[in-house]
Design a protein around this motif. Sequence first.
Motif, short mmCIF file in Angstrom:
data_model
loop_
_atom_site.label_atom_id
_atom_site.label_comp_id
_atom_site.label_asym_id
_atom_site.label_seq_id
_atom_site.Cartn_x
_atom_site.Cartn_y
_atom_site.Cartn_z
N TRP A 17 0.76 -1.19 -0.19
CA TRP A 17 -0.07 0.27 0.16
C TRP A 17 0.78 1.29 0.16
O TRP A 17 2.04 1.46 0.56
N ALA A 18 0.44 2.44 -0.50
CA ALA A 18 1.11 3.46 -0.92
C ALA A 18 1.19 4.33 0.72
O ALA A 18 2.14 4.88 0.79
N ASP A 19 0.08 4.16 1.32
CA ASP A 19 -0.02 4.99 2.80
C ASP A 19 -0.86 4.20 3.63
O ASP A 19 -1.78 3.49 3.09
N ARG A 20 -1.05 4.65 4.82
CA ARG A 20 -1.94 4.05 5.83
C ARG A 20 -3.28 4.46 5.62
O ARG A 20 -4.27 3.56 5.87
N GLU A 21 -3.64 5.77 5.11
CA GLU A 21 -5.00 5.92 4.75
C GLU A 21 -5.58 5.25 3.80
O GLU A 21 -6.81 4.58 3.95
N THR A 22 -5.07 4.93 2.87
CA THR A 22 -5.54 4.10 1.58
C THR A 22 -5.96 2.50 2.14
O THR A 22 -6.84 2.26 2.02
N VAL A 23 -4.97 2.07 3.04
CA VAL A 23 -5.25 0.65 3.47
C VAL A 23 -6.29 0.62 4.71
O VAL A 23 -7.24 -0.17 4.55
N ALA A 24 -6.56 1.68 5.30
CA ALA A 24 -7.46 1.94 6.28
C ALA A 24 -8.79 1.92 5.42
O ALA A 24 -9.88 1.34 5.88
N ALA A 25 -8.89 2.68 4.37
CA ALA A 25 -10.20 2.73 3.53
C ALA A 25 -10.56 1.51 3.05
O ALA A 25 -11.84 0.82 2.97
N PHE A 26 -9.41 0.85 2.42
CA PHE A 26 -9.68 -0.43 1.99
C PHE A 26 -10.24 -1.46 3.11
O PHE A 26 -11.29 -2.36 2.84
N ARG A 27 -9.78 -1.59 4.21
CA ARG A 27 -9.76 -2.61 5.30
C ARG A 27 -11.49 -2.34 5.84
O ARG A 27 -12.20 -3.02 6.03
N GLY A 28 -11.76 -0.89 5.76
CA GLY A 28 -13.15 -0.47 6.41
C GLY A 28 -13.34 -1.04 7.86
O GLY A 28 -12.41 -0.99 8.64
N SER A 29 -14.38 -1.78 7.86
CA SER A 29 -14.88 -2.34 9.14
C SER A 29 -14.45 -3.55 9.40
O SER A 29 -14.96 -4.27 10.16
N GLY A 30 -13.64 -4.32 8.30
CA GLY A 30 -13.35 -5.62 8.46
C GLY A 30 -13.87 -6.55 7.67
O GLY A 30 -14.62 -6.39 6.62
N THR A 31 -13.76 -7.90 7.72
CA THR A 31 -14.45 -8.85 6.69
C THR A 31 -15.88 -9.11 7.25
O THR A 31 -16.19 -8.88 8.23
N GLY A 32 -16.57 -9.69 6.23
CA GLY A 32 -17.98 -10.20 6.49
C GLY A 32 -17.87 -11.47 7.11
O GLY A 32 -17.19 -12.09 7.44
N ASP A 33 -19.30 -11.75 7.83
CA ASP A 33 -19.53 -12.97 8.46
C ASP A 33 -19.20 -14.23 7.61
O ASP A 33 -18.63 -15.15 8.23
N GLU A 34 -19.39 -14.18 6.43
CA GLU A 34 -19.04 -15.44 5.42
C GLU A 34 -17.61 -15.66 5.64
O GLU A 34 -17.26 -16.93 5.78
N GLN A 35 -16.81 -14.53 5.23
CA GLN A 35 -15.33 -14.81 5.16
C GLN A 35 -14.76 -15.19 6.66
O GLN A 35 -14.07 -16.03 6.81
N ASN A 36 -15.27 -14.37 7.84
CA ASN A 36 -14.97 -14.65 9.08
C ASN A 36 -15.20 -16.26 9.40
O ASN A 36 -14.39 -16.87 10.16
N SER A 37 -16.21 -16.66 9.12
CA SER A 37 -16.52 -18.34 9.34
C SER A 37 -15.81 -19.29 8.57
O SER A 37 -15.49 -20.29 9.02
N ALA A 38 -15.14 -18.97 7.56
CA ALA A 38 -14.22 -19.59 6.64
C ALA A 38 -12.77 -19.51 7.34
O ALA A 38 -11.99 -20.36 7.07
#
Length: 56
Positions: A17-38
């Motif tokens: 990633w170019a900077d922390r702001e960009t990765v923070a925007a991409f990550r948002g609130s985290g993964t969804g329930d389907e991915q978390n269960s996997a």
Amino acid sequence: MNADLTDPARINIFERWADRETVAAFRGSGTGDEQNSANRGASVAEYEIADIRSLT
């Protein structure tokens, strides 16, 4: 993303990633329930690189 050479049940993901702001925007609130269960587990590390020099 690639398979781990020593652990067949593991994959490795590398993100650059170019900077922390960009990765923070991409990550948002985290993964969804389907991915978390996997997911069986996760380990995240951040490295700060001072300089990059192309070898080509």
